[in-house]
Design an enzyme around this catalytic site. Structure first.
Site, mmCIF file in Angstrom:
data_model
loop_
_atom_site.group_PDB
_atom_site.id
_atom_site.type_symbol
_atom_site.label_atom_id
_atom_site.label_comp_id
_atom_site.label_asym_id
_atom_site.label_seq_id
_atom_site.Cartn_x
_atom_site.Cartn_y
_atom_site.Cartn_z
ATOM 1 N N GLU A 130 0.856 -1.200 0.000
ATOM 2 C CA GLU A 130 0.000 0.000 0.000
ATOM 3 C C GLU A 130 0.882 1.236 0.000
ATOM 4 O OE1 GLU A 130 -1.513 0.573 4.312
ATOM 5 O OE2 GLU A 130 -0.490 -1.356 4.249
ATOM 6 N N LYS B 289 2.845 4.545 1.029
ATOM 7 C CA LYS B 289 3.321 5.118 2.288
ATOM 8 C C LYS B 289 3.002 6.609 2.226
ATOM 9 C CE LYS B 289 7.327 5.314 5.314
ATOM 10 N NZ LYS B 289 7.376 6.769 5.541
ATOM 11 N N ASP C 89 2.854 10.448 3.079
ATOM 12 C CA ASP C 89 3.827 11.352 3.684
ATOM 13 C C ASP C 89 3.107 12.373 4.568
ATOM 14 O OD1 ASP C 89 6.212 12.411 4.296
ATOM 15 O OD2 ASP C 89 6.594 13.315 2.336
ATOM 16 N N TYR D 214 -6.054 8.623 6.763
ATOM 17 C CA TYR D 214 -6.151 7.272 6.203
ATOM 18 C C TYR D 214 -5.851 6.280 7.323
ATOM 19 C CZ TYR D 214 -6.295 7.899 1.098
ATOM 20 O OH TYR D 214 -6.660 8.165 -0.187
ATOM 21 N N LYS E 168 11.142 2.672 -0.265
ATOM 22 C CA LYS E 168 11.125 4.108 -0.532
ATOM 23 C C LYS E 168 11.310 4.407 -2.018
ATOM 24 C CE LYS E 168 11.028 6.678 2.556
ATOM 25 N NZ LYS E 168 11.817 7.142 3.692
ATOM 26 N N CYS F 33 40.024 23.315 15.046
ATOM 27 C CA CYS F 33 38.581 23.505 15.184
ATOM 28 C C CYS F 33 38.204 24.958 14.890
ATOM 29 C CB CYS F 33 38.160 23.123 16.601
ATOM 30 S SG CYS F 33 36.435 23.483 16.940
ATOM 31 N N CYS G 76 36.816 26.473 18.501
ATOM 32 C CA CYS G 76 37.639 26.721 19.690
ATOM 33 C C CYS G 76 39.133 26.796 19.374
ATOM 34 C CB CYS G 76 37.378 25.646 20.741
ATOM 35 S SG CYS G 76 38.023 24.038 20.271
ATOM 36 N N CYS H 63 37.487 17.651 16.449
ATOM 37 C CA CYS H 63 38.094 18.577 17.397
ATOM 38 C C CYS H 63 38.390 17.775 18.662
ATOM 39 C CB CYS H 63 37.117 19.711 17.683
ATOM 40 S SG CYS H 63 37.451 20.579 19.211
ATOM 41 N N CYS I 164 35.173 22.521 24.128
ATOM 42 C CA CYS I 164 34.852 23.233 22.881
ATOM 43 C C CYS I 164 33.392 23.664 22.943
ATOM 44 C CB CYS I 164 35.084 22.310 21.686
ATOM 45 S SG CYS I 164 34.349 22.916 20.152
HETATM 46 S S1 IVH Z 1 2.469 0.977 9.069
HETATM 47 C C1 IVH Z 1 3.911 -1.080 12.713
HETATM 48 N N1 IVH Z 1 1.511 1.943 6.844
HETATM 49 O O1 IVH Z 1 5.446 5.691 8.031
HETATM 50 C C2 IVH Z 1 3.748 -0.403 11.435
HETATM 51 N N2 IVH Z 1 2.926 3.333 8.142
HETATM 52 O O2 IVH Z 1 8.267 5.238 8.491
HETATM 53 C C3 IVH Z 1 3.304 0.978 11.584
HETATM 54 N N3 IVH Z 1 3.234 5.576 7.225
HETATM 55 O O3 IVH Z 1 5.319 6.036 11.515
HETATM 56 C C4 IVH Z 1 3.313 1.767 10.374
HETATM 57 N N4 IVH Z 1 1.952 5.319 5.464
HETATM 58 O O4 IVH Z 1 3.665 7.410 10.076
HETATM 59 C C5 IVH Z 1 2.291 2.172 7.910
HETATM 60 N N5 IVH Z 1 0.558 2.705 4.880
HETATM 61 C C6 IVH Z 1 1.320 2.919 5.937
HETATM 62 C C7 IVH Z 1 1.947 4.155 6.136
HETATM 63 C C8 IVH Z 1 2.766 4.322 7.247
HETATM 64 C C9 IVH Z 1 2.718 6.155 6.126
HETATM 65 C C10 IVH Z 1 4.160 6.229 8.158
HETATM 66 C C11 IVH Z 1 3.826 6.103 9.617
HETATM 67 C C12 IVH Z 1 5.037 5.483 10.257
HETATM 68 C C13 IVH Z 1 6.094 5.822 9.261
HETATM 69 C C14 IVH Z 1 7.255 4.874 9.356
#
Ligand code: IVH
Length: 694
Positions: A125, A127, A129, A235, A325, A419, A422, A442, A448
């Protein structure tokens, strides 16, 4: 008739109406947010606000600081309360390419001792942002909501979350558990973000950097009526505490959320092979720019919840999920200058000052050049045109010089040998094996100012003492006034306030000074792992501090073990902790054996009390016992056996000593078995171990 022009007349009428509306809205805000007794329904209230905003759009000068559009209503408490997450909010490990994704799937199988022909499904699914939030329902009613915070304790944002249009106040459908914490992402869509920034500009205010920052700013409003005016959405994709199981699968659980009234992402899909996961990733990546909201990758999760349970987690991330990612975004710009920053550990980091350029929607004007080897490798010089990249919130990096053969380039940049703060020597250390550190440091330690200030900032940071109201700015101010030069001084500030008179400083008042002292005093009882992490010792990060605290339980015992048994015994004891390596041990012992550091520790101990780490649950027969696994296990992978033992409160060690309570020996056990027998350590077969842990 008055002598006003038509325009002046229109303005004066608008001003009067605005004034009336402002008063009315403030009364409603107070009734709703303070008294919890709204006088009008939402539609009437929304209409008032809409009219107010329309007037301000026409006459921006009316959007003054005290307009309800900026900071409405009677001020609520001024700070967010804290909420402890019964089930911690985890983060995710990252995968950056297809190889990482295949490794992840293979790792899961290995951990579960599952051969490659047994079916194993994953969900995939987007991720999102944004910012994660946990929303708690009791008997179907929204009762509280919290930010992620440090994963264990978040901020209470209940009033703000209630203002989100697609978060139900009462669950729809049937069969939800009595207690249900729904977790997911709060975000702002692209269209809404555009409109929000247009309004900001119209009101003569700074535009938000990106939708994520706008969402963060909106969610952390002290006044919920401001949050209400922001286009936040949610979501649902995960859960925290639940009083009864909601499904057997990840997909099933998310579909339940949908039945209960939440928005879920329609690009979530079940995949049965790593190949399918990767094609789904590519499909989502191709749609990325048309989605209407920011995403930064694809999350894969083991679909079977019983398997998720077996997999568990390592420090802060589940073993059953990973974030794949998207590649970092790139841009071209010019290096205008190179500065050198000195960090907490004395590291000299060259930083490129760039001609500002937009990368993935964010204006970037600095990029790290890491160290002098990197400068040499890139052959980067002031005036060069370079390609830079930015991935998420990570500091942008310089990737390559685009015009290296241009004539008349500026001189080669070299890091100073002393440095810049300092003036002490800055050297590249050479270890016992003759390897030269890539980082120049340093040598002046806490003498420092740069290192001292960065160390103090670390000390008050979220994973260490987490003192509300004491951030980078305040640390710098206290340090420069010579009021806080080392950690213990933070705790003596209040006693010295007759002279300091913090409440008279610019930007401070009676209340904010009192709040700061209260926040400091609240940290006079500090958990062992935070206490240790707070010193900012190299290689003793958050994860290692936790491992050490769990192993020794009390700081006094830890200190005694480190200082009274002799260095070799201390070293062996530390190394027996699963996950603690040589670098950490050397840095820790080095720190504790330097008298000036022990003085800092002792001065701090005069101000704070270190709370013991929790004793492992005693209803398990192996809690507090030290276990070593050896040989080939048949029923579980070594990793799963270790993880299970740790979750029952046992300490898992890699070597047998007289402190070992059990050696679990699989087939082909060799020298460890012999040593255990010689020392009289109890030896168990895998089956006997399983009987023991029930
Ligand atoms: S699952 C135990 N699903 O990504 C698993 N996280 O980098 C919990 N996030 O802190 C996260 N979309 O804020 C999950 N479809 C998704 C997500 C998601 C965004 C974020 C979430 C998490 C962060 C981790």
């Amino acid at each position: 008739m008055s002598g006003l022009t038509l325009a002046q007349e229109a303005f004066s009428k608008a001003k009067q109406e605005h004034h009336k509306l402002a008063i009315e809205i403030r009364i409603h805000d107070d009734a709703y947010y303070q008294q919890d007794k709204p006088i009008v329904d939402d539609a009437k209230y929304d209409a008032l606000r809409k009219r107010l905003l329309a007037i301000e759009a026409e006459f921006p000068e009316l959007a003054t600081k005290d307009s309800p559009s900026q900071n409405v209503g009677a001020k609520p408490s001024g700070k967010f309360g804290k909420i402890t997450h019964v089930v911690p909010m985890l983060s995710l490990d990252n995968a950056f390419d297809e190889g990482d994704v295949r490794d992840f799937a293979a790792r899961v199988r290995r951990f579960l001792s599952m051969d490659k022909d047994t079916p194993l499904a994953f969900t995939a699914e987007p991720k999102i942002d944004g910012l994660s939030a946990s929303i708690r329902y009791e008997n179907g009613e929204l009762v509280s909501a919290a930010t992620r915070g440090d994963g264990r304790i978040g901020e209470d944002i209940t009033a703000n979350i209630r203002t989100l249009k697609n978060v139900p106040h009462t669950l729809a459908g049937t069969n939800w558990p009595d207690v249900l914490e729904v977790r997911g992402e709060v975000y702002i869509g692209h269209d809404d973000f555009g409109a929000m920034n247009a309004a900001q500009e119209h009101a003569g205010k700074d535009a938000y950097k990106n939708p994520r920052n706008a969402a963060a700013g909106s969610l952390r409003q002290i006044d919920p009526s401001v949050t209400a005016s922001r286009p936040l959405k949610f979501y649902a994709y995960a859960w925290g505490e639940i009083s009864a199981p909601i499904s057997d699968t990840q997909m099933g659980a998310v579909l339940k959320f949908q039945e209960w009234g939440f928005s879920v992402n329609d690009l979530m899909q079940v995949c049965s092979t790593a190949g399918q996961m990767i094609s789904h990733y590519k499909m989502i990546e191709a749609k990325r720019s048309a989605l209407g909201y920011d995403i930064d990758g694809v999350v894969y999760k083991v679909n079977d919840l019983a398997l998720q349970e077996r997999l568990g987690f390592v420090s802060r991330a589940p073993r059953w999920a990973i974030a794949h990612k998207f590649p970092a975004e790139k841009a071209t710009t010019i290096i205008e200058d190179i500065d050198v920053q000195v960090g907490r550990t004395g590291a000299l980091t060259p930083v490129a000052r760039l001609k500002p350029v937009t990368v993935g929607g964010v204006v970037v004007s600095n990029a790290t050049l890491h160290n002098e080897d990197e400068i040499k490798r890139l052959d980067v010089r002031i005036g060069d045109t370079v390609e830079i990249q930015r991935a998420g919130d990570v500091i942008p990096q310089v990737l390559r010089v685009l015009d290296a053969d241009r004539a008349g380039r500026s001189a080669v940049f070299t890091l100073p040998k002393s440095c810049p703060i300092c003036g002490a020597d800055a050297v590249r250390e050479v270890d016992d094996k003759g390897n030269r550190d890539v980082v120049r440091r340093c040598v002046n330690g806490l003498q420092c100012p740069a290192q001292a200030i960065e160390s103090l900032k670390h000390f008050v940071s979220r994973r260490a003492y987490d003192i509300d109201g004491m951030g980078a700015k305040q640390i710098e101010a206290f340090y420069h006034k010579k009021l806080v030069l080392e950690p213990a001084h933070i705790f003596t500030l209040e006693a010295r306030n007759d002279e300091i008179k913090l409440e008279t400083w610019e930007g401070w008042g009676e209340q904010s000074a009192a709040n700061l002292f209260a926040a400091i005093n609240a940290r006079r009882n500090i958990e062992f792992h935070r206490f240790l992490y707070g010193f900012g010792i190299r290689h003793v990060g958050h994860g290692n501090s936790n491992l050490i605290a769990k192993h020794y339980l009390s700081f006094d015992k830890f200190l005694a073990a480190m200082t009274s048994e002799g260095q070799e015994a201390a070293r062996a004891d530390l190394l027996s902790i699963d996950g603690i390596g040589e670098a950490c041990v050397s840095a820790l012992l080095g720190f504790l054996h330097a008298p000036q550091n022990m003085q800092v520790v002792n001065e701090l101990l005069a101000e704070v009390k270190v709370i013991d780490a929790e004793v492992p649950s005693t209803d398990s027969p192996v809690a507090g016992k030290t276990v070593v696994f050896t040989g080939k296990l048949e029923l579980f992978s070594r990793d799963e056996a270790k993880a299970k033992a740790q979750s029952l409160g046992a300490k898992v060690s890699g070597s047998v000593s007289k402190k070992t309570d059990y050696l679990v020996a699989g087939s082909g056990a060799g020298s460890k078995l012999k040593k255990a027998e010689a020392l009289g350590v109890k030896v168990l077969s895998e089956a006997e171990w399983l009987v023991l842990i029930g």
